[in-house]
Write a protein that holds these residues in place. Structure first.
Motif, short mmCIF file in Angstrom:
data_model
loop_
_atom_site.label_atom_id
_atom_site.label_comp_id
_atom_site.label_asym_id
_atom_site.label_seq_id
_atom_site.Cartn_x
_atom_site.Cartn_y
_atom_site.Cartn_z
N PHE A 392 0.83 -1.20 0.00
CA PHE A 392 0.00 0.00 0.00
C PHE A 392 0.87 1.26 0.00
O PHE A 392 0.56 2.25 -0.68
CB PHE A 392 -0.92 -0.01 1.22
CG PHE A 392 -1.92 1.11 1.23
CD1 PHE A 392 -2.93 1.18 0.28
CD2 PHE A 392 -1.84 2.13 2.17
CE1 PHE A 392 -3.84 2.23 0.28
CE2 PHE A 392 -2.74 3.17 2.18
CZ PHE A 392 -3.75 3.22 1.23
N ALA A 395 2.14 1.70 -3.46
CA ALA A 395 1.05 2.16 -4.33
C ALA A 395 0.78 3.65 -4.11
O ALA A 395 0.51 4.39 -5.07
CB ALA A 395 -0.21 1.34 -4.07
N ALA A 399 0.96 6.58 -6.91
CA ALA A 399 -0.16 7.50 -7.15
C ALA A 399 0.29 8.95 -7.01
O ALA A 399 -0.09 9.82 -7.81
CB ALA A 399 -1.29 7.20 -6.18
N PHE A 594 -1.69 -1.22 -7.06
CA PHE A 594 -2.98 -1.31 -6.36
C PHE A 594 -3.63 -2.68 -6.57
O PHE A 594 -4.26 -3.23 -5.66
CB PHE A 594 -3.92 -0.19 -6.83
CG PHE A 594 -3.71 1.11 -6.12
CD1 PHE A 594 -4.15 1.28 -4.81
CD2 PHE A 594 -3.06 2.16 -6.73
CE1 PHE A 594 -3.95 2.47 -4.13
CE2 PHE A 594 -2.85 3.36 -6.07
CZ PHE A 594 -3.29 3.52 -4.76
N LEU A 597 -2.54 -5.47 -4.24
CA LEU A 597 -3.13 -5.55 -2.90
C LEU A 597 -4.11 -6.72 -2.79
O LEU A 597 -4.42 -7.19 -1.68
CB LEU A 597 -3.86 -4.25 -2.55
CG LEU A 597 -2.99 -2.98 -2.49
CD1 LEU A 597 -3.87 -1.76 -2.26
CD2 LEU A 597 -1.96 -3.11 -1.38
#
Length: 702
Positions: A392, A395, A399, A594, A597
Motif C-alpha cells: 500500500f 502504491a 499515485a 494497487f 493488494l
C-alpha cells in the motif's frame, strides 16, 4: 452615312484629337510614373528592400501605391500626402467612393482597412495593431538603411515621411552647421509613426548623441501605443518586445556602459508602457543593484517594491514567470518520488530475492517458470512477498508520482499558454493576435468569454463584446467592461451601477475603482490617466484567469486523462508531449501496485528472514526497512527529497528557479537534514533490533 451625320461627327472627332490626354499613374517594374500624355510629370523608384508593390490606384486626384506593409498617397504633383503603416504586405487596393479599401496579408491572417485622405493627411478608419513581426515593424528603418549614401538627400526629399532618412542626414551633417542638423532632427520628429518605429527611432537618436530628441520619440511611442489599445497590464514576451524596438536590450546596454542617466529614461519608459515584459524582474534587480552602488538606496527600494507589486494577480502570486517556479518544484517532487519508489522497491526485492528463488526452483527457476507455470509464477513476483502495508505504501508513492507528473505537464502547458504570442504582445484584438488566439485550445468558461470579449471590444465590435461578457457573468471584470460599453454609448447611470457591482464582487478591482473616481494608485491606472485621459478603464484578465482559459486547472488535465488516456501523448495541436509516455507508464505502474493488494502474500516474515542485502539497504535508504508503518514512508520521502535537492551538485541536472544547493547556506542545511535523517533511521533500526532480540529471548525462554 448621310451628309448631315458626317457634318455632325466631324467636329466631335477633331475636338477629341485636340483634347489634352488624361494624366494616369503607371507602374513599370519598381518605378511609379505619372504620365500626362507623352509628358512625364514625375516618377519614384522603390528599392528592393521596400518589398512588394501593389497598385497604383488613383482616386479623386490622389495616387495610392502599396509598398510592402504601407500605402503611400501622392498628389498630382508628386508630393507625398501621407503614409499609412498597416499590419502586413499590401495585396489589393480598391476604390470605395472617395475612400480606398486596402487588403493586407500576413502569416496566417488577412485584414481589410479603409483609407481616406483628409486635407494633407492620410487616415485609417479601423484600428491598426502592429504585429510583433520585425519584417513589418522594422520596415521603415530597413528601407532607409538600404539607401546608398550618394542617394540619401534625394531619397529624403522624395519621402519626407521616413524619419530614419532624416536621422541619417542629421548624423552626417558637420558640427559647423548646427542649423541644418536641427532642421533634419525636426523633420525626423515631425511625422506620424506606429510606436514600434518610434521606439527604434528613439534608440538611434540616443546612440547618435541626440538624447532630447530621443526623449520626445519615447513619449510619442507611449502615446501611440496607448491610442492603439496597448496596455501596461498585459505581458510582453521577448520576441514581441524585440519587434517593438527592443527597449529592454537597449536599457541593458546603457547599464553595461554605466550610463545611468540615459538608462533611467529607458527604464522609466519600460516601467510605464511594458512593465511586465519577459525578463523584467532580472533587469529591475540589476538596475536596483546599480542604484545601491551609487548610494541611491531609496530609488533602489522603490524598484524592488515595484517588482514585488507586479506579483499580484500572477500564478500563486509567484511573479511574472511563476510557472517556471511551479515547474521546478514539481520536477523536484517527481524526482524525489522516483527515488523513494525505487528505494522501496529495491529494498523489498532484496528481502524477497532468496525466498523467491527457493519457491520457483521446483517450477524450473525464476525465468523458466513463466513458461511452465505462469499463474503460480505471477503470484510469486517480488511484490507478492511484501506485506499489505508495504504494498500500500508503494502504491501511494506511485499515485503521488502520477499526480505530480500531471502537475508537471500542467505547468508546462500553462507556461506555454501564458507565453504564447496571443497572450503576450501587450494587447488583444487585431488580425495577427486574433489568428494566434484562435490557435489556442481555450477552455470553455467565463475566463475565455472575457478574453474574447476584450479582443472584440478593442477592435470596436461592441455587440460581440457585450454578448461574450454577458456569458462571462457574474465575473467582476466582465461587469466592469459592460459598464465601459454603457458609458461609451452615453448611459452613465447603468455604467456606474455596473462599476459598483464589479467593485462589490471584487473589492480590489482597480479598473472599477478608477471608473468610479476613487483614484487607485497602480501602474495601470496611472498610465490610463496620463495617456488615455477621460476614457473609462477596461478590466483585463489576470494571470490566474488566463491560466484557467488556456489550460484549466489541474483537475481539468486529470479529467481529460481519465476520459482519454492517450491525450497526454500529444497537445491539442498534435505536437508530442515529452512527459506523455512517462505519465502513462506511471499510471500503469500505480494500477499494478494497487492490484497487487488483492494478491495473497507468498511468504511470512519468518520465512523471509533478514538477508544481509536487505539490512544494508535498510541502513543506506532511511525508512525503506520499515514501510509497514506510516513513519517509514515519511522518512523515505524526506530522504529522497534531500537527495533530489542535492543532485544538482553533480551537474547532471538543475532547477534554475530553486535555491542553488552549491551555496554554503543551502548545502549546509541540506547536509544537516540528511545527517539527521540517517541518525533517526539508525535509532529506529537499533530500537527495532533490540525489541526483536528481546522478543526472541522471551519466546526461547518460554
Amino acid at each position: 452615312m448621310t451628309p448631315r451625320a458626317r457634318s455632325f461627327l466631324l467636329p466631335l472627332t477633331l475636338a477629341a484629337l485636340h483634347a489634352p490626354a488624361q494624366a494616369v499613374p503607371v507602374l513599370e517594374g519598381r518605378t511609379l510614373r505619372y504620365e500626362n500624355g507623352p509628358r512625364l510629370a514625375w516618377q519614384r523608384t522603390y528599392p528592393d528592400a521596400a518589398g512588394t508593390l501593389t497598385g497604383p490606384l488613383e482616386v479623386s486626384g490622389t495616387t495610392y501605391l502599396g509598398v510592402g506593409p504601407a500605402v503611400y498617397a501622392y498628389t498630382a504633383a508628386g508630393e507625398v500626402v501621407g503614409r499609412a503603416d498597416l499590419t502586413g504586405t499590401v495585396t489589393s487596393l480598391e476604390a470605395v467612393g472617395s475612400a480606398v479599401r486596402v487588403g493586407v496579408q500576413g502569416s496566417g491572417y488577412a485584414e481589410l482597412f479603409t483609407l481616406e485622405r483628409q486635407g494633407d493627411s492620410l487616415t485609417v478608419q479601423e484600428r491598426v495593431v502592429p504585429p510583433p513581426d520585425p519584417a513589418v515593424t522594422g520596415w521603415l528603418a530597413r528601407v532607409a538603411d538600404a539607401v546608398p549614401a550618394a542617394d540619401l538627400n534625394r531619397a529624403a526629399q522624395e519621402d519626407p515621411t521616413n524619419p530614419f532618412l532624416a536621422l541619417r542626414q542629421a548624423a552626417r551633417t558637420p558640427d559647423s552647421d548646427p542649423y541644418a542638423r536641427l532642421s533634419a532632427l525636426r523633420r525626423a520628429l515631425d511625422t506620424t509613426l506606429p510606436f514600434p518605429a518610434w521606439g527604434q527611432l528613439a534608440a538611434r537618436l540616443d546612440a547618435a548623441g541626440f538624447p532630447s530628441a530621443a526623449d520626445v520619440a519615447l513619449d510619442r511611442a507611449r502615446k501611440d501605443a496607448a491610442a492603439r489599445g496597448f496596455d501596461p497590464e498585459l505581458p510582453v514576451n521577448r520576441a514581441a518586445l524585440g519587434a517593438y524596438g527592443n527597449p529592454s536590450a537597449y536599457a541593458g546596454t546603457l547599464l553595461t556602459q554605466n550610463k545611468l542617466g540615459r538608462a533611467e529614461v529607458w527604464m522609466r519608459h519600460l516601467r510605464t508602457l511594458h512593465p511586465r515584459f519577459e525578463g523584467a524582474p532580472a533587469l529591475y534587480a540589476r538596475y536596483a543593484e546599480l542604484l545601491d552602488a551609487q548610494g541611491r538606496a531609496g530609488e533602489a527600494e522603490d524598484w524592488r517594491q515595484f517588482t514585488r507589486d507586479l506579483r499580484r494577480g500572477t500564478l500563486y502570486n509567484l511573479g511574472l514567470e511563476g510557472t517556471r517556479d511551479v515547474r521546478d518544484v514539481v520536477r523536484l517532487a517527481a524526482l524525489a518520488l522516483v527515488i523513494a519508489l525505487a528505494g522501496g522497491l529495491v529494498t523489498l526485492a532484496a528481502r524477497a530475492w532468496r525466498q523467491q528463488g527457493q519457491d520457483t526452483r521446483p517450477m524450473g527457476g525464476r525465468y523458466r517458470a513463466w513458461l511452465t507455470r505462469p499463474l503460480s509464477r505471477a503470484r510469486r513476483g517480488l511484490l507478492g512477498y511484501a506485506s499489505l502495508p508495504q504494498r500500500f505504501a508503494l502504491a501511494l508513492l506511485a499515485a503521488a508520482l502520477f499526480v505530480v507528473l500531471i502537475g508537471w505537464q500542467w505547468s508546462n502547458d500553462a507556461g506555454a499558454g501564458l507565453r504564447s504570442a496571443a497572450l503576450s504582445t501587450g494587447t488583444y484584438g487585431g488580425g495577427w493576435v486574433s489568428a494566434q488566439l484562435g490557435a489556442l485550445d481555450l477552455q470553455p468558461g467565463a475566463d475565455t468569454f472575457l478574453l474574447t470579449g476584450l479582443a472584440a471590444q478593442l477592435d470596436g465590435d461592441d455587440g460581440a463584446a457585450r454578448e461574450r461578457y454577458t456569458r462571462a457573468l457574474p465575473d467582476a471584470c466582465a461587469r466592469n467592461n459592460l459598464g465601459v460599453i454603457a458609458q461609451t454609448r452615453g448611459d452613465e447611470p447603468q455604467a456606474r451601477e455596473l462599476y459598483r457591482a464589479a467593485l462589490a464582487a471584487q473589492p480590489g478591482l482597480a479598473a472599477a475603482a478608477y471608473n468610479l473616481g476613487l483614484n487607485p494608485r497602480t501602474p495601470e491606472t496611472t498610465f490610463q490617466a496620463g495617456y488615455r485621459p477621460g476614457e473609462p478603464r477596461l478590466c483585463y484578465p489576470d494571470q490566474r484567469s488566463l491560466t484557467r482559459a488556456v489550460t484549466g486547472d489541474l483537475g481539468t488535465l486529470l479529467e481529460r486523462f481519465l476520459r482519454a488516456p492517450l491525450s497526454v501523448l500529444t497537445t491539442p495541436a498534435g505536437e508530442p508531449r515529452p512527459l506523455g509516455w512517462l505519465i502513462l507508464l506511471t499510471a500503469l505502474l500505480g494500477l499494478s501496485l494497487f492490484l497487487s493488494l488483492l494478491l495473497p502474500r507468498a511468504a511470512t516474515d519468518a520465512d523471509l528472514g533478514r538477508p544481509g542485502a536487505y539490512r544494508v539497504l535498510g541502513w543506506l535508504i532511511p525508512g525503506s526497512a520499515f514501510l509497514d508503518g506510516a513513519w517509514g514512508l515519511v522518512l523515505l520521502i524526506a530522504w529522497a527529497t534531500v537527495i533530489a535537492a542535492l543532485l544538482p551538485l553533480s551537474s547532471l541536472l538543475r532547477f534554475p528557479t530553486l535555491p542553488d544547493p552549491a551555496g554554503p547556506a543551502v548545502s549546509g542545511a541540506l547536509l544537516t537534514l540528511l545527517a539527521g535523517l540517517y541518525l533517526l533511521n539508525a535509532a529506529v533500526l537499533v530500537t527495532a533490533e533490540v525489541q526483536r532480540r528481546r522478543r526472541a529471548h522471551r519466546e526461547g525462554g518460554a
